[in-house]
Enzyme design. Structure first.
Site, PDB file in Angstrom:
ATOM      1  N   TYR A 167      -6.908 -18.352   5.554  1.00 35.20           N
ATOM      2  CA  TYR A 167      -5.661 -17.668   5.165  1.00 35.20           C
ATOM      3  C   TYR A 167      -4.454 -18.264   5.907  1.00 35.20           C
ATOM      4  CZ  TYR A 167      -2.464 -13.700   4.419  1.00 35.20           C
ATOM      5  OH  TYR A 167      -1.385 -12.896   4.075  1.00 35.20           O
ATOM      6  N   VAL A 219      -3.627 -17.606 -10.909  1.00 33.89           N
ATOM      7  CA  VAL A 219      -2.676 -18.648 -10.506  1.00 33.89           C
ATOM      8  C   VAL A 219      -3.361 -19.907  -9.984  1.00 33.89           C
ATOM      9  CG1 VAL A 219      -0.741 -17.081 -10.060  1.00 33.89           C
ATOM     10  CG2 VAL A 219      -2.331 -17.649  -8.186  1.00 33.89           C
ATOM     11  N   ALA A 235      -4.171 -21.213   7.236  1.00 32.42           N
ATOM     12  CA  ALA A 235      -3.927 -22.581   6.739  1.00 32.42           C
ATOM     13  C   ALA A 235      -3.189 -22.531   5.402  1.00 32.42           C
ATOM     14  CB  ALA A 235      -5.248 -23.334   6.591  1.00 32.42           C
ATOM     15  N   GLY A 243       1.266 -11.796  -8.675  1.00 33.34           N
ATOM     16  CA  GLY A 243       0.734 -10.682  -7.884  1.00 33.34           C
ATOM     17  C   GLY A 243       1.694  -9.496  -7.948  1.00 33.34           C
ATOM     18  N   SER A 276       1.430  -6.783  -9.665  1.00 31.67           N
ATOM     19  CA  SER A 276       0.829  -5.508 -10.069  1.00 31.67           C
ATOM     20  C   SER A 276       0.746  -4.475  -8.956  1.00 31.67           C
ATOM     21  CB  SER A 276      -0.580  -5.770 -10.611  1.00 31.67           C
ATOM     22  OG  SER A 276      -1.309  -6.574  -9.698  1.00 31.67           O
TER      23      SER A 276
HETATM   24  P1  NDP Z   1      -2.310  -6.886  -2.339  1.00 30.10           P
HETATM   25  O1  NDP Z   1      -3.721  -7.170  -2.007  1.00 30.10           O
HETATM   26  O2  NDP Z   1      -1.802  -5.502  -2.293  1.00 30.10           O
HETATM   27  O3  NDP Z   1      -1.947  -7.508  -3.786  1.00 30.10           O
HETATM   28  C1  NDP Z   1      -2.298  -8.826  -4.071  1.00 30.10           C
HETATM   29  C2  NDP Z   1      -1.703  -9.218  -5.393  1.00 30.10           C
HETATM   30  O4  NDP Z   1      -2.048 -10.586  -5.675  1.00 30.10           O
HETATM   31  C3  NDP Z   1      -2.242  -8.406  -6.550  1.00 30.10           C
HETATM   32  O5  NDP Z   1      -1.188  -8.177  -7.476  1.00 30.10           O
HETATM   33  C4  NDP Z   1      -3.300  -9.326  -7.165  1.00 30.10           C
HETATM   34  O6  NDP Z   1      -3.513  -9.119  -8.558  1.00 30.10           O
HETATM   35  C5  NDP Z   1      -2.652 -10.664  -6.962  1.00 30.10           C
HETATM   36  N1  NDP Z   1      -3.610 -11.781  -7.010  1.00 30.10           N
HETATM   37  C6  NDP Z   1      -4.614 -12.063  -6.151  1.00 30.10           C
HETATM   38  N2  NDP Z   1      -5.268 -13.184  -6.533  1.00 30.10           N
HETATM   39  C7  NDP Z   1      -4.647 -13.615  -7.668  1.00 30.10           C
HETATM   40  C8  NDP Z   1      -4.856 -14.716  -8.548  1.00 30.10           C
HETATM   41  N3  NDP Z   1      -5.826 -15.604  -8.328  1.00 30.10           N
HETATM   42  N4  NDP Z   1      -4.027 -14.840  -9.612  1.00 30.10           N
HETATM   43  C9  NDP Z   1      -3.043 -13.945  -9.851  1.00 30.10           C
HETATM   44  N5  NDP Z   1      -2.803 -12.888  -9.053  1.00 30.10           N
HETATM   45  C10 NDP Z   1      -3.597 -12.724  -7.982  1.00 30.10           C
HETATM   46  O7  NDP Z   1      -1.468  -7.833  -1.349  1.00 30.10           O
HETATM   47  P2  NDP Z   1      -0.076  -7.597  -0.605  1.00 30.10           P
HETATM   48  O8  NDP Z   1       0.899  -6.952  -1.492  1.00 30.10           O
HETATM   49  O9  NDP Z   1      -0.347  -7.045   0.724  1.00 30.10           O
HETATM   50  O10 NDP Z   1       0.332  -9.145  -0.351  1.00 30.10           O
HETATM   51  C11 NDP Z   1       1.229  -9.850  -1.190  1.00 30.10           C
HETATM   52  C12 NDP Z   1       1.503 -11.196  -0.549  1.00 30.10           C
HETATM   53  O11 NDP Z   1       2.051 -10.986   0.771  1.00 30.10           O
HETATM   54  C13 NDP Z   1       0.246 -12.051  -0.351  1.00 30.10           C
HETATM   55  O12 NDP Z   1       0.562 -13.413  -0.563  1.00 30.10           O
HETATM   56  C14 NDP Z   1      -0.096 -11.816   1.113  1.00 30.10           C
HETATM   57  O13 NDP Z   1      -0.820 -12.889   1.646  1.00 30.10           O
HETATM   58  C15 NDP Z   1       1.292 -11.700   1.723  1.00 30.10           C
HETATM   59  N6  NDP Z   1       1.318 -11.003   3.000  1.00 30.10           N
HETATM   60  C16 NDP Z   1       0.901  -9.705   3.113  1.00 30.10           C
HETATM   61  C17 NDP Z   1       0.950  -9.068   4.346  1.00 30.10           C
HETATM   62  C18 NDP Z   1       0.528  -7.659   4.536  1.00 30.10           C
HETATM   63  O14 NDP Z   1       0.544  -7.187   5.685  1.00 30.10           O
HETATM   64  N7  NDP Z   1       0.166  -6.915   3.510  1.00 30.10           N
HETATM   65  C19 NDP Z   1       1.419  -9.771   5.537  1.00 30.10           C
HETATM   66  C20 NDP Z   1       1.831 -11.131   5.304  1.00 30.10           C
HETATM   67  C21 NDP Z   1       1.778 -11.712   4.066  1.00 30.10           C
HETATM   68  P3  NDP Z   1      -4.472  -7.909  -9.091  1.00 30.10           P
HETATM   69  O15 NDP Z   1      -3.804  -6.631  -8.683  1.00 30.10           O
HETATM   70  O16 NDP Z   1      -4.487  -8.073 -10.548  1.00 30.10           O
HETATM   71  O17 NDP Z   1      -5.772  -8.078  -8.417  1.00 30.10           O
END
Ligand code: NDP
Length: 244
Positions: free
Chosen positions: A152, A61, A154, A9, A11
């Site tokens: 989420y 993933v 869980a 993730g 990107s």
């Molecule tokens: P974004 O939605 O901004 O980015 C999500 C990233 O995950 C993207 O790079 C996306 O790729 C990638 N992704 C999603 N599904 C897949 C997959 N199946 N395989 C590979 N890559 C995947 O999320 P955030 O930056 O906000 O969140 C990052 C992490 O932090 C997550 O795990 C989220 O749960 C966690 N988090 C975020 C919080 C927040 O407030 N933002 C709070 C607590 C935790 P692509 O761009 O190609 O779609």
């Protein structure tokens, strides 16, 4: 030879900030993405312009087969895997009575099984090197639960169990495994929330502001550094005091 890091993730959002932080710490970086091809490739170019190596690799993933292929490609292009940051994640919110089986499975498969798949794929490489750093991005809702996010929360609670189990399995091999649990971070994931929900979240944060992706990346950078060599199995909240 320089060290290599995989950031799933990578990107956008928190993952992109982690990519920049690790590159500035001296790591070559594999940016793993699912759909954002242009953003991943332009981030790889940005990192390469700073003198570090970077590759952008598309990989879902949730598929062990794709993860194993991606890991081989990273080893081939960057020479090994010293750091894995399991950051890829998504949400599909709804109350349990309205949540479909597919809504539940899809989130568990990406957020939790995805982290398992990547950990499984890099573990033999790190064990052979007798060193490594794995950081799993959880969430404060994995600790507290959250109405409307049973799937989420869980998955993020599962990340904590995965972290502690892997930490115990890998401790004698020089591999540390820790988790970072962000609170409310300004990214695409939270941008879609209504103003009312954003205000309600801010009201629960003692610092009365949301985190920037860099706030999370700074803690990940520390956990991946030599300075954190004696830290393993921990969950570090980065949440402005939201959960104490
Ligand atoms: P974004 O939605 O901004 O980015 C999500 C990233 O995950 C993207 O790079 C996306 O790729 C990638 N992704 C999603 N599904 C897949 C997959 N199946 N395989 C590979 N890559 C995947 O999320 P955030 O930056 O906000 O969140 C990052 C992490 O932090 C997550 O795990 C989220 O749960 C966690 N988090 C975020 C919080 C927040 O407030 N933002 C709070 C607590 C935790 P692509 O761009 O190609 O779609």
């Amino acid at each position: 030879m320089s060290k290599a890091a995989i950031v799933t993730g990578g990107s956008r959002g928190i993952g992109a900030a982690i990519v920049r932080a690790l590159a500035s710490d001296g790591f070559d970086v594999a940016i793993i993405y699912q759909g954002s091809v242009e953003r991943a490739q332009s981030l790889a170019e940005e990192i390469k312009a700073t003198g570090r190596n970077a590759v952008a690799i598309r990989c879902d993933v949730s598929s062990l087969e794709q993860v194993e292929k991606m890991t081989s490609e990273v080893v081939e292009k960057l020479g090994g895997v010293d750091v894995l940051v399991n950051n890829a994640g998504k949400t599909r919110d709804g109350l349990i009575m309205r949540m479909t089986e597919e809504d539940f499975d899809s989130i568990i498969n990406t957020n939790l099984k995805g982290a398992f798949n990547c950990t499984k794929a890099v573990t033999p490489i790190m064990m052979k090197a007798r060193s490594g750093r794995i950081v799993n991005i959880s969430s404060v809702v994995g600790v507290t639960g959250n109405a409307g996010q049973a799937n989420y929360a869980a998955s993020k609670a599962g990340i904590i169990g995965l972290t502690k189990s892997a930490a115990k399995e890998l401790a004698t091999r020089g591999i540390t495994v820790n988790s970072v649990a962000p609170g409310y971070v300004r990214t695409d994931m939270t941008e879609v929330l209504s103003d009312k929900i954003k205000e309600a979240i801010l009201a629960q944060i003692p610092m009365k502001k949301c985190a920037e992706p860099e706030d999370i990346a700074n803690v990940v950078s520390f956990l991946c550094s030599d300075k954190a060599g004696y830290v393993t199995g921990q969950v570090i909240n980065v949440d402005g005091g939201m959960v104490m």
